[in-house]
Design a protein around this motif. Sequence first.
Motif, mmCIF file in Angstrom:
data_model
loop_
_atom_site.group_PDB
_atom_site.id
_atom_site.type_symbol
_atom_site.label_atom_id
_atom_site.label_comp_id
_atom_site.label_asym_id
_atom_site.label_seq_id
_atom_site.Cartn_x
_atom_site.Cartn_y
_atom_site.Cartn_z
ATOM 1 N N PRO A 292 -22.511 -16.193 12.315
ATOM 2 C CA PRO A 292 -21.260 -16.267 13.594
ATOM 3 C C PRO A 292 -21.019 -18.437 13.704
ATOM 4 O O PRO A 292 -21.313 -18.772 13.341
ATOM 5 N N ARG A 293 -19.184 -18.283 14.377
ATOM 6 C CA ARG A 293 -19.141 -19.631 15.457
ATOM 7 C C ARG A 293 -19.299 -20.010 13.846
ATOM 8 O O ARG A 293 -19.171 -21.441 14.109
ATOM 9 N N THR A 294 -18.462 -20.118 12.268
ATOM 10 C CA THR A 294 -18.243 -21.315 11.258
ATOM 11 C C THR A 294 -17.100 -20.799 11.165
ATOM 12 O O THR A 294 -16.027 -20.400 11.449
ATOM 13 N N THR A 313 -7.127 -18.714 -7.736
ATOM 14 C CA THR A 313 -7.889 -16.973 -7.115
ATOM 15 C C THR A 313 -8.332 -17.411 -6.015
ATOM 16 O O THR A 313 -9.352 -18.210 -6.273
ATOM 17 N N GLY A 314 -8.469 -17.356 -4.910
ATOM 18 C CA GLY A 314 -9.218 -17.548 -3.814
ATOM 19 C C GLY A 314 -10.274 -16.163 -2.301
ATOM 20 O O GLY A 314 -8.853 -15.331 -2.539
ATOM 21 N N LEU A 315 -10.832 -16.245 -2.037
ATOM 22 C CA LEU A 315 -11.161 -14.993 -1.556
ATOM 23 C C LEU A 315 -12.381 -15.522 -0.138
ATOM 24 O O LEU A 315 -12.865 -16.546 -0.075
ATOM 25 N N ILE A 316 -11.460 -15.372 0.962
ATOM 26 C CA ILE A 316 -12.366 -15.281 2.353
ATOM 27 C C ILE A 316 -13.774 -14.179 2.765
ATOM 28 O O ILE A 316 -12.608 -13.251 2.679
ATOM 29 N N ALA A 323 -19.240 -12.993 13.187
ATOM 30 C CA ALA A 323 -18.681 -12.411 14.329
ATOM 31 C C ALA A 323 -18.171 -14.186 15.317
ATOM 32 O O ALA A 323 -18.606 -15.149 15.114
ATOM 33 N N GLY A 324 -16.298 -14.737 15.764
ATOM 34 C CA GLY A 324 -16.562 -15.972 15.681
ATOM 35 C C GLY A 324 -15.549 -17.182 14.687
ATOM 36 O O GLY A 324 -15.670 -17.898 14.565
ATOM 37 N N THR A 325 -15.962 -16.025 13.189
ATOM 38 C CA THR A 325 -15.041 -16.871 12.093
ATOM 39 C C THR A 325 -13.990 -17.596 12.435
ATOM 40 O O THR A 325 -13.437 -16.476 12.861
ATOM 41 N N ASN A 326 -13.504 -18.524 11.580
ATOM 42 C CA ASN A 326 -12.267 -19.379 12.002
ATOM 43 C C ASN A 326 -11.987 -19.348 10.332
ATOM 44 O O ASN A 326 -12.788 -20.236 9.777
ATOM 45 N N ALA A 327 -11.457 -18.672 9.329
ATOM 46 C CA ALA A 327 -11.165 -19.260 8.131
ATOM 47 C C ALA A 327 -9.825 -19.524 7.430
ATOM 48 O O ALA A 327 -8.864 -18.471 7.714
ATOM 49 N N PHE A 328 -9.304 -20.331 6.815
ATOM 50 C CA PHE A 328 -7.822 -20.922 7.014
ATOM 51 C C PHE A 328 -7.940 -21.002 5.038
ATOM 52 O O PHE A 328 -8.825 -21.751 4.314
ATOM 53 N N GLN A 329 -6.774 -20.470 4.339
ATOM 54 C CA GLN A 329 -6.731 -21.083 3.175
ATOM 55 C C GLN A 329 -4.639 -21.120 2.585
ATOM 56 O O GLN A 329 -4.708 -20.186 2.335
ATOM 57 N N THR A 330 -4.537 -22.089 1.686
ATOM 58 C CA THR A 330 -3.825 -23.012 1.803
ATOM 59 C C THR A 330 -3.573 -23.068 0.261
ATOM 60 O O THR A 330 -4.298 -23.907 -0.192
ATOM 61 N N ASN A 331 -2.903 -22.547 -0.393
ATOM 62 C CA ASN A 331 -2.313 -23.219 -2.155
ATOM 63 C C ASN A 331 -0.954 -23.271 -2.404
ATOM 64 O O ASN A 331 -0.552 -22.675 -1.906
ATOM 65 N N VAL A 355 -12.682 -12.076 14.067
ATOM 66 C CA VAL A 355 -12.286 -13.498 13.920
ATOM 67 C C VAL A 355 -11.218 -13.860 13.393
ATOM 68 O O VAL A 355 -9.636 -12.777 14.070
ATOM 69 N N ARG A 356 -10.565 -14.876 12.913
ATOM 70 C CA ARG A 356 -9.341 -15.124 13.183
ATOM 71 C C ARG A 356 -9.652 -16.125 11.617
ATOM 72 O O ARG A 356 -10.401 -16.810 10.480
#
Length: 453
Positions: A292-294, A313-316, A323-331, A355-356
Amino acid sequence: LPRPEDGAELTAFRADAVAALPGPPGLAARRLAALERLDALAVPDTTAEEWRYSRIGALDLDRYAPATTPSAGALPDAVEAVIAASGAATVVVVTDGLGVEIRRRADGVHVGTDDGEEGAAPGGRSAGDVFGGLNDAFSLPLRIEVAAGARPGGVLVVHWLGGAAGVATFPRTHVVVGARAEVELIELAASAAVDALTVPRTDVEVGDGAIATYLHLQQLGSQVWQIAEQASRVGRDATFSSHAVALGGDYARVRTTSSLVGTGGTTRLLAVYLGTGSRMVDFRTVQEHRAPRTTSELLFKGAVANRSQAVYTGLIRVDKGAAGTNAFQTNRNLVLHQGARADSVPNLEIEDNDVRCSHASAVGPIDEDQRFYLASRGVPPEAADRLITLGFLDEVLQRMAPRALADHVRRRLVASLDEAEAAEEAASAGGGTTGDRAGGPEGPAANPSGAQA
């Protein structure tokens, strides 16, 4: 090792080759066990999702034989210059994945060869991965440990591929960063002008509260195939920042898995790449949230010129309980010439609430408004394209450490862009069609992900 098309055995990868490898006694049994497991595996093809868009069908393993002794000779001046520029307090040179030279070592850093205990790798390769099996069977694992609470400065590992044509090398590096330690890790992959295959694997374990920065600088020769695996395991309240630079190789593939296993952990994954000639750059990433909270952030930016290709090719992945995840992916990708191509495929896999997560990707030519702006101030078109491309990539380079190596990468990018433009001009003068710039109705294919920039 069977091939999928006819089941014939690849005779170069045999028990006698394993027996000829250097290493501690405990390693021999693990190598032979890995070799036996290869009997059940086949070289993958593009029908597997993991290898979709790749050039794996062009790989002929029969052309290669594993290195059993490191090649002789001094490192070239260009590699020595990178070592000097890094300012690293610990420097280890690994030749052909087998010869280990410790040039200097800071207090708080232990360097040695692994004892052969298999154990679970951080992240790790997919089950049944033939290249992971080859690395298990033919590598001499290098283990680097940073003591808890230590601040030893930079740790540089140089992987030099200097063998004869047709050699296959299997470098393996396992880095353990102790709790509350702070370290800057650098791996340089370089080679002679040789037709070769390299299958490296790097595992980084970041202890609770530790801060680790990792740079992988790839400047292999233009005939080298690279199929690389990088995996990290990030503990509680730890921070891991990974930077990848891909400047060379014929086919250069890196699969990166970053697993956040401790509450409050943070991972930043950044990459910059440039394709020229007919080479192909292939990045696969997994941002794995298991606690959590990562937080994870990914920014990959690249450009392709001439007839080169780039694949991202990316996977989150957010596990149950994260819970509390923050994940962003930009290519984002720039396509500089009509013959070049880039594919970008981001994905999300979410198994918990609160999650975000977001992703964005873009593939396209240089903006004509930017060209016009520079032209209106007297900048020639070729120089304008180079300035725009370098500015586009510099968003990643500004965050790279150490600064001296970021400057080194900028110089290499300038030289490669100049070579790419010269090749286009020569092709155009000779009546070829590759001299046209990307854009317009004959421009690159649409971004397959459909995501907006």
